[in-house]
Design an enzyme around this catalytic site. Sequence first.
Site, PDB file in Angstrom:
ATOM      1  N   GLU A  30       0.824  -1.213   0.000  1.00 41.19           N
ATOM      2  CA  GLU A  30       0.000   0.000   0.000  1.00 41.19           C
ATOM      3  C   GLU A  30       0.858   1.263   0.000  1.00 41.19           C
ATOM      4  OE1 GLU A  30      -3.781  -1.647   2.655  1.00 41.19           O
ATOM      5  OE2 GLU A  30      -2.103  -0.637   3.632  1.00 41.19           O
ATOM      6  N   ASP A  31       1.921   1.258   0.769  1.00 33.36           N
ATOM      7  CA  ASP A  31       2.757   2.452   0.949  1.00 33.36           C
ATOM      8  C   ASP A  31       4.216   2.005   1.059  1.00 33.36           C
ATOM      9  OD1 ASP A  31       3.539   5.027   1.352  1.00 33.36           O
ATOM     10  OD2 ASP A  31       2.841   5.161   3.420  1.00 33.36           O
TER      11      ASP A  31
END
Length: 440
Positions: free
Chosen positions: A153-154
């Site tokens: 996600e990040d």
Amino acid sequence: MSALSLPFLSCTFSSTYPFSISLNSSFSSLIPFQRVKLFGSTSKATTRSFFLTARAMAELVKDKESGVAAAGGGKMDIEHSRTFLEARSEEELLSGIKKEVEARRLPPNVAAGMEEFYRNYKNAVFQSGDPAAAETVLSNMAVALDLMLLDVEDPFVFQPYHKALREPFDYYMFGQNYIRPLIDFRNSYVGNLSLFYEIEEKLKQGHNVVLFSNHQTEADPAVIALLLEKTNPHIAENLIYVAGDRVITDPLCKPFSMGRNLICVYSKKHMYDVPELADMKRKANIRSLKEMALLLRTGSKLVWIAPSGGRDRPDPVTGEWNPAPFDSSSVDNMRRLIESSGAPGHIYPLALLCYDIMPPPSKVEKEIGERRIISFHGAGLSVAPEVAANCEKSEEVKDVYTQALYKSVTEQYNVLKSAIHGKQGLEASTAGIALSQPWN
């Protein structure tokens, strides 16, 4: 690890393990949400304590936005899924992987790797016969899968020098607790423990120490730290690994890498996998070498490097595992860095036997995302007396010195092999290699 070529020094460093952050930059802003510190020093750890629970991890993400603010960042653009943290059974954990794929938060290839990782880890931990194996697998894998998803996600970005992330979330202890159930401590040994105390004393005096070692698995840093955590926690927690780019790009490996001190390099073996990126990789390697030089100038640094340029692999004919040959240019360039640091420096040969726990693919692969075969097994670590370098600089002298280091590593490795695979235990000790089990 894999070999690294640094053009202006004709260097060939080993690079397969793990992690980095610049001394001049803040890593806090790279942590996507607040995590509290759940663990203490490894010197107080035991083989059964400190396992994270999914419930405890769930508490870490209650207030993601305020956590980012506390770390120096703004609000998260991505709402982190709590799927794995809320799982209370194997069924919920595995169905959670499918749920994240359907929600398009998880690529199918990464999801397949995560599921295989779970099943292999479960089988390995159950081999231990620990009555708490089911709970251990669920809690450790819930955390591991959550951290893998979080990085998808990040993505975390590693700098040339990465300092282990210990707070607000302790990635070092996460890695320790994950690998701990895979080591059969009843059939594990440390060779020449007194020399590890000697190394610690030299570090306290401001000296630099380099460990030239063979390299067997992605789990090497955790295995080394686990075998030394009771007697030599300073070494376990402060060792700096020269690490290849694959362990800082594979989302299944990155969370473990974030908990280690790393000098990050691009592998010589993979330098031209994408030809248009070769120049960028060379420049990045030069920056990493400069970071290494700056670190050594401050003294009291302990560096692990595998001058073979990669992980050991079995003989294709006999199937026997032995340390891969050392590259003399890698050894000589590291020696020159030590000599030019301005601080006293020492070189020790180190042997490691742990390939059964997480063996590498039989051949070097270009693609990121290798299969992780995992087993419960004994492991061994040994260090031999310091090998002083000859002041002469001829190629012949360089080769002789490299061979002296390699011979010592091989001799230690064979003693560990006799103790672990040959079932000789402590009786495998020799006049120059005294085995012990300091956790008993």
